[in-house]
Design an enzyme around this catalytic site. Structure first.
Site, mmCIF file in Angstrom:
data_model
loop_
_atom_site.group_PDB
_atom_site.id
_atom_site.type_symbol
_atom_site.label_atom_id
_atom_site.label_comp_id
_atom_site.label_asym_id
_atom_site.label_seq_id
_atom_site.Cartn_x
_atom_site.Cartn_y
_atom_site.Cartn_z
ATOM 1 N N GLY A 11 17.611 42.017 -10.106
ATOM 2 C CA GLY A 11 17.953 40.647 -9.742
ATOM 3 C C GLY A 11 17.184 39.666 -10.592
ATOM 4 N N GLN B 25 13.447 31.645 -12.853
ATOM 5 C CA GLN B 25 12.693 32.630 -13.652
ATOM 6 C C GLN B 25 12.951 32.475 -15.151
ATOM 7 O OE1 GLN B 25 13.896 36.157 -11.034
ATOM 8 N NE2 GLN B 25 11.885 36.776 -11.793
ATOM 9 N N CYS C 250 8.797 42.414 -9.392
ATOM 10 C CA CYS C 250 9.465 41.204 -9.875
ATOM 11 C C CYS C 250 9.299 41.124 -11.385
ATOM 12 C CB CYS C 250 8.822 39.984 -9.220
ATOM 13 S SG CYS C 250 9.521 38.419 -9.744
ATOM 14 N N LEU C 251 10.370 40.741 -12.095
ATOM 15 C CA LEU C 251 10.285 40.638 -13.557
ATOM 16 C C LEU C 251 9.279 39.566 -13.994
ATOM 17 C CD1 LEU C 251 14.064 40.998 -14.550
ATOM 18 C CD2 LEU C 251 12.232 42.666 -14.921
ATOM 19 N N HIS D 110 14.741 38.493 -1.875
ATOM 20 C CA HIS D 110 13.762 38.279 -2.945
ATOM 21 C C HIS D 110 14.243 37.180 -3.909
ATOM 22 C CE1 HIS D 110 10.812 39.956 -6.049
ATOM 23 N NE2 HIS D 110 11.562 39.129 -6.760
ATOM 24 N N GLU D 111 15.494 37.279 -4.341
ATOM 25 C CA GLU D 111 16.008 36.300 -5.318
ATOM 26 C C GLU D 111 16.161 34.917 -4.703
ATOM 27 O OE1 GLU D 111 15.730 37.122 -8.257
ATOM 28 O OE2 GLU D 111 15.536 39.253 -7.811
ATOM 29 N N HIS E 233 13.012 32.967 -4.666
ATOM 30 C CA HIS E 233 12.675 32.324 -5.949
ATOM 31 C C HIS E 233 13.201 30.888 -6.005
ATOM 32 C CE1 HIS E 233 10.743 35.276 -8.541
ATOM 33 N NE2 HIS E 233 11.623 36.205 -8.221
#
Ligand code: NI
Length: 156
Positions: free
Chosen positions: A46, A51, A88-89, A130-131, A134
């Site tokens: 995701g 981000q 997380c990226l 999670h997304e 953000h």
């Protein structure tokens, strides 16, 4: 299509609240396409627009069942509980144990502005929560009950 630079934890843009999307134009389509490509390139499941430095409310998610693009997503309903490791990226190499709902119902718009709704369960529900976090400047480390140790990471 182009890869975008992924912001890392510590960048204040990751802590901002993203704004609603009102223009469903070519600029948005390019953003969503680039986000999907950037997510895949990073082996992520995701990615949220903040981000890549765009403070707008859209995310891409692919937990292995196909790509989902969600614009202006809102969770309408949460059911149950699950507890698992999350990464997380924007926080490479770190994983933490987070409580999430087992199932969520999400309302969103597609890239053309058409409204849709879906139910996500299990790992897909984790990715959605999670997304969407953000988009409000929230990271999984804010919610993690604890972080995984290097020993635990090796065992994964
Ligand atoms: Ni993330």
């Amino acid at each position: 299509m182009a890869l975008r630079n992924i912001l890392k934890e510590g960048d204040e843009r990751l802590r901002k609240k993203s704004r609603e999307i009102t223009d469903f134009n070519e600029r948005l389509w390019t953003l969503l396409t680039d986000m999907a490509e950037t997510m895949k390139d990073g082996d992520g499941v995701g990615l949220a627009a903040p981000q890549v430095g765009i403070l707008r409310r859209c995310v891409v998610i692919d937990v292995g069942e196909g790509l989902h693009e969600m614009v202006n997503p809102v969770i309408l309903q949460r059911e149950g509980d699950q507890f698992g490791a999350e990464g997380c990226l924007s926080i490479p190499g770190e994983y933490g144990m987070v409580h999430r709902p087992q199932k969520v119902t999400v309302h969103y718009q597609d890239r053309y502005g058409k409204p849709g709704q879906l139910e996500a369960e299990g790992f897909f529900a984790v990715a959605v929560c999670h997304e969407l976090d953000h988009l409000d400047g929230v990271l999984f480390i804010d919610k993690a009950e604890r972080m995984l140790t290097p020993e635990e990471l090796q065992r994964e």
